[in-house]
Design a protein around this motif. Structure first.
Motif, short mmCIF file in Angstrom:
data_model
loop_
_atom_site.label_atom_id
_atom_site.label_comp_id
_atom_site.label_asym_id
_atom_site.label_seq_id
_atom_site.Cartn_x
_atom_site.Cartn_y
_atom_site.Cartn_z
N SER A 265 0.82 -1.21 0.00
CA SER A 265 0.00 0.00 0.00
C SER A 265 0.86 1.26 0.00
O SER A 265 2.07 1.22 0.17
N ALA A 266 0.19 2.38 -0.15
CA ALA A 266 0.86 3.67 0.01
C ALA A 266 1.18 3.88 1.49
O ALA A 266 0.65 3.21 2.37
N TYR A 267 2.06 4.83 1.75
CA TYR A 267 2.47 5.16 3.13
C TYR A 267 1.28 5.56 4.00
O TYR A 267 0.39 6.29 3.56
N LEU A 268 1.28 5.06 5.23
CA LEU A 268 0.35 5.50 6.27
C LEU A 268 1.17 5.90 7.49
O LEU A 268 2.15 5.23 7.82
N PRO A 269 0.81 6.97 8.20
CA PRO A 269 1.54 7.33 9.41
C PRO A 269 1.44 6.23 10.45
O PRO A 269 0.46 5.48 10.49
N HIS A 270 2.46 6.13 11.30
CA HIS A 270 2.39 5.18 12.42
C HIS A 270 1.20 5.57 13.28
O HIS A 270 0.96 6.74 13.54
N PHE A 271 0.44 4.57 13.72
CA PHE A 271 -0.79 4.85 14.48
C PHE A 271 -0.46 4.92 15.97
O PHE A 271 -0.78 4.02 16.75
#
Length: 300
Positions: A265-271
């Motif tokens: 997937s595309a980048y997601l911020p650390h949750f």
């Protein structure tokens, strides 16, 4: 939900393959029985708490013999606030970690066992990948150890084994209730399960060593190739529909390891709470947003 424990680390075929993958490639085949018992402990104690957090009708985590939290040498007490346990490293590719720790007097070797939530064979897997299994060196042999208010370095606190937990500590009820990390990821996992997915969690860099700087030095191209092969085998076993990375570090690492895998997937911020401003910018959030609402945004 289908199962009371959300299918936590269930499915005998997956279990057998992952247990052997970890023994064959990370800890050493001699540790296979401990790996198997550790997974049993995590399943059996899914709704239990570390001793320090047992109140009211909460039940205490029960450890298998030989798989208890770290006990400093010569002491009767150990850390009652954790369900992470030390397991020796005998694998030839990583035995150098034990020697390095003894020579430098720096503990905190982190290893997270991959975990999964399995609902049914018809449910596709989403694989969530983070960077590495962070550990706090103060508790496992830092030269500046102050755990018991020691004024100088005390080698009895040195842990030369891998301190084994799971991504986000979701194996125990206390970590799933902690607001900054475990609770957030638990909300996200539940949201994905409700949408009909199985969920698999793992790290792209399998070992954490003492600090981010030390881990970066240790993670040579040769070690990265080992990590790449392990991650590729995890993907082969799980066959995820989507591979999601959390945070820039995990995203860069996975793209280096996996290349142009179309499932990535595309980048997601650390949750996490510390990434609050990045989450806000990424989703263009205005005003106050609850972690439940953020979990739904991530799931969507």
């Amino acid at each position: 939900m289908k199962n009371e424990n959300f299918g936590f680390c269930e499915n005998k075929d997956i279990s057998h393959k992952i247990h052997n993958l970890i023994a064959d490639n990370l800890l050493g085949i001699e540790q296979l029985s401990k790996i198997e018992r550790r997974y049993d402990d995590m399943r059996n104690n899914f709704y239990r708490y570390p001793k320090d957090f047992v109140t009211g009708d909460k039940k205490e985590w029960e450890f298998s013999k030989g798989l208890e939290p770290f006990i400093p040498k010569g002491r009767k007490d150990y850390y009652w606030d954790t369900t992470a346990v030390p397991i020796p490293i005998s694998h030839p590719d990583f035995i150098d970690l034990t020697a390095r720790t003894k020579e430098q007097g720096r503990g905190a070797i982190g290893l997270d066992l991959p975990t999964w939530f399995y609902q049914s064979p018809e449910s596709p897997f989403i694989m969530i990948v983070t960077q590495d299994p962070l550990r706090n060196a103060e508790w496992y042999g830092d030269k500046g150890n102050t755990t018991y208010h020691t004024e100088k370095y005390d080698e009895t606190f040195l842990c030369t084994d891998a301190v084994v937990s799971s991504p986000f500590g979701l194996q125990d009820a206390h970590h799933r209730e902690k607001g900054n990390g475990g609770k957030r990821m638990w909300l996200l996992v539940q949201a994905l399960i409700k949408r009909g997915y199985n969920v698999y969690l793992t790290d792209c860099r399998k070992y954490f060593i003492y600090s981010h700087a030390e881990s970066d030095k240790y993670t040579t191209p040769e070690k990265m190739e080992i990590y790449r092969n392990i991650l590729l085998e995890e993907i082969r076993i799980i066959d995820p529909k989507l591979i999601v990375t959390l945070g820039h570090s995990a995203d860069r690492c996975c793209r280096e390891l996996l290349g142009d895998d179309p499932r990535l997937s595309a980048y997601l911020p650390h949750f996490s709470g510390t990434a609050g401003h990045k989450i806000k910018d990424y989703f263009s959030l205005k005003g106050k947003t609850s972690i439940n609402e953020k979990a739904e945004l991530y799931a969507n």
